[in-house]
Design a protein around this motif. Sequence first.
Motif, mmCIF file in Angstrom:
data_model
loop_
_atom_site.group_PDB
_atom_site.id
_atom_site.type_symbol
_atom_site.label_atom_id
_atom_site.label_comp_id
_atom_site.label_asym_id
_atom_site.label_seq_id
_atom_site.Cartn_x
_atom_site.Cartn_y
_atom_site.Cartn_z
ATOM 1 N N LYS A 160 0.834 -1.204 0.000
ATOM 2 C CA LYS A 160 0.000 0.000 0.000
ATOM 3 C C LYS A 160 0.869 1.254 0.000
ATOM 4 N N PHE A 161 1.920 1.211 0.770
ATOM 5 C CA PHE A 161 2.864 2.323 0.883
ATOM 6 C C PHE A 161 3.458 2.656 -0.482
ATOM 7 N N VAL A 162 3.929 1.636 -1.168
ATOM 8 C CA VAL A 162 4.552 1.831 -2.480
ATOM 9 C C VAL A 162 3.515 2.263 -3.512
ATOM 10 N N ALA A 163 2.317 1.704 -3.442
ATOM 11 C CA ALA A 163 1.255 2.104 -4.373
ATOM 12 C C ALA A 163 0.947 3.588 -4.222
ATOM 13 N N TYR A 164 0.932 4.078 -2.995
ATOM 14 C CA TYR A 164 0.673 5.500 -2.763
ATOM 15 C C TYR A 164 1.782 6.352 -3.372
ATOM 16 N N ILE A 165 3.005 5.906 -3.223
ATOM 17 C CA ILE A 165 4.131 6.633 -3.822
ATOM 18 C C ILE A 165 3.941 6.758 -5.330
ATOM 19 N N TYR A 166 3.545 5.676 -5.971
ATOM 20 C CA TYR A 166 3.399 5.712 -7.431
ATOM 21 C C TYR A 166 2.148 6.471 -7.876
ATOM 22 N N ASP A 167 1.192 6.601 -6.998
ATOM 23 C CA ASP A 167 0.030 7.435 -7.311
ATOM 24 C C ASP A 167 0.392 8.920 -7.292
ATOM 25 N N HIS A 168 1.520 9.253 -6.627
ATOM 26 C CA HIS A 168 1.950 10.654 -6.482
ATOM 27 C C HIS A 168 3.455 10.748 -6.764
ATOM 28 N N PHE A 169 3.867 10.127 -7.863
ATOM 29 C CA PHE A 169 5.300 9.944 -8.099
ATOM 30 C C PHE A 169 6.048 11.269 -8.224
ATOM 31 N N ASP A 170 5.496 12.218 -8.961
ATOM 32 C CA ASP A 170 6.191 13.507 -9.140
ATOM 33 C C ASP A 170 6.422 14.208 -7.811
ATOM 34 N N GLU A 171 5.422 14.172 -6.952
ATOM 35 C CA GLU A 171 5.555 14.831 -5.659
ATOM 36 C C GLU A 171 6.627 14.159 -4.807
ATOM 37 N N PHE A 172 6.714 12.828 -4.878
ATOM 38 C CA PHE A 172 7.760 12.144 -4.114
ATOM 39 C C PHE A 172 9.134 12.347 -4.757
ATOM 40 N N LYS A 173 9.153 12.542 -6.054
ATOM 41 C CA LYS A 173 10.415 12.899 -6.701
ATOM 42 C C LYS A 173 10.900 14.246 -6.170
ATOM 43 N N LEU A 174 9.990 15.184 -6.009
ATOM 44 C CA LEU A 174 10.348 16.470 -5.416
ATOM 45 C C LEU A 174 10.905 16.280 -4.011
ATOM 46 N N LEU A 175 10.254 15.442 -3.225
ATOM 47 C CA LEU A 175 10.659 15.239 -1.843
ATOM 48 C C LEU A 175 12.003 14.540 -1.724
ATOM 49 N N ILE A 176 12.232 13.532 -2.559
ATOM 50 C CA ILE A 176 13.432 12.709 -2.427
ATOM 51 C C ILE A 176 14.633 13.336 -3.120
ATOM 52 N N SER A 177 14.414 13.974 -4.256
ATOM 53 C CA SER A 177 15.546 14.430 -5.077
ATOM 54 C C SER A 177 15.685 15.943 -5.182
ATOM 55 N N CYS A 178 14.677 16.688 -4.770
ATOM 56 C CA CYS A 178 14.678 18.132 -5.057
ATOM 57 C C CYS A 178 14.427 19.012 -3.844
ATOM 58 N N ALA A 179 14.406 18.445 -2.643
ATOM 59 C CA ALA A 179 13.944 19.197 -1.473
ATOM 60 C C ALA A 179 15.061 19.846 -0.663
ATOM 61 N N GLU A 180 16.303 19.719 -1.091
ATOM 62 C CA GLU A 180 17.389 20.331 -0.330
ATOM 63 C C GLU A 180 17.139 21.835 -0.175
ATOM 64 N N GLY A 181 17.276 22.309 1.059
ATOM 65 C CA GLY A 181 17.014 23.715 1.322
ATOM 66 C C GLY A 181 15.615 23.992 1.824
ATOM 67 N N THR A 182 14.803 22.928 1.984
ATOM 68 C CA THR A 182 13.440 23.078 2.501
ATOM 69 C C THR A 182 13.294 22.299 3.803
ATOM 70 N N ALA A 183 12.170 22.501 4.460
ATOM 71 C CA ALA A 183 11.887 21.772 5.701
ATOM 72 C C ALA A 183 11.582 20.301 5.442
ATOM 73 N N PHE A 184 11.466 19.915 4.168
ATOM 74 C CA PHE A 184 11.094 18.545 3.830
ATOM 75 C C PHE A 184 12.297 17.671 3.482
ATOM 76 N N SER A 185 13.499 18.217 3.604
ATOM 77 C CA SER A 185 14.681 17.467 3.194
ATOM 78 C C SER A 185 14.908 16.223 4.051
ATOM 79 N N ASP A 186 14.306 16.178 5.242
ATOM 80 C CA ASP A 186 14.453 14.993 6.092
ATOM 81 C C ASP A 186 13.092 14.427 6.494
ATOM 82 N N PHE A 187 12.114 14.495 5.576
ATOM 83 C CA PHE A 187 10.763 14.055 5.929
ATOM 84 C C PHE A 187 10.711 12.566 6.269
ATOM 85 N N VAL A 188 11.662 11.784 5.746
ATOM 86 C CA VAL A 188 11.682 10.349 6.021
ATOM 87 C C VAL A 188 11.924 10.097 7.512
ATOM 88 N N HIS A 189 12.610 11.019 8.175
ATOM 89 C CA HIS A 189 12.932 10.841 9.590
ATOM 90 C C HIS A 189 11.669 10.662 10.425
#
Length: 205
Positions: A99-128
């Motif tokens: 379910k977790f992975v399915a949700y990621i793929y339903d919102h892939f662009d947004e997770f791409k932003l979070l994982i690869s493009c978020a340096e300098g934002t409050a979301f750079s460590d959202f996985v924590h």
Amino acid sequence: MNNDDLNTLQKIMIEGKREFLEKGFKDASLRNIVKGAGVTTGAFYGYYPDKKALFEALVLPVVNGLREIFLLAQEEFDRLPKADKKENVYDYTSDEVKKFVAYIYDHFDEFKLLISCAEGTAFSDFVHNLVEIEVEYTLKFVESTGNDAMASGRATPELLHIISSAFFSAVFEVVKHDMSKEAADTYIDSLKQFFTAGWQRILNP
């Protein structure tokens, strides 16, 4: 908000996503965003005070959505009777990862932003935040089932944190590498087998 406002906002968000995906948050240009959206800088400021607020508007809904899905799954499992927890822990975890992975793929662009493009934002460590939830409920599982992993020293809070961090980092590799959903499912299956073997060694040596 009338239709013109909605249309303008949609253009800004589309161009913002494109610019952030292409250059990352730090190097993204507000000038490029408004130019691509065909609006003035003043119009942009009518919706967002800065590009950080735009980035947040793009990613916060999926961050909250994923956290809600994950936390709900943990809470539901925590409420199960002790015997069911012991017997079904690995199957339950496997289903929730899907379910977790399915949700990621339903919102892939947004997770791409979070994982690869978020340096300098409050979301750079959202996985924590996900890791902290995982550790909290793993400790609850150990305690509620009478498992001796902690008492015996086979596990410590620090080890649980490291394992959880490693797992989530591995899962989000599917985003970093732009895997197709099919390829990701195969990869995640192998990942689950690897981590399940490790957990079995810790919980049931």
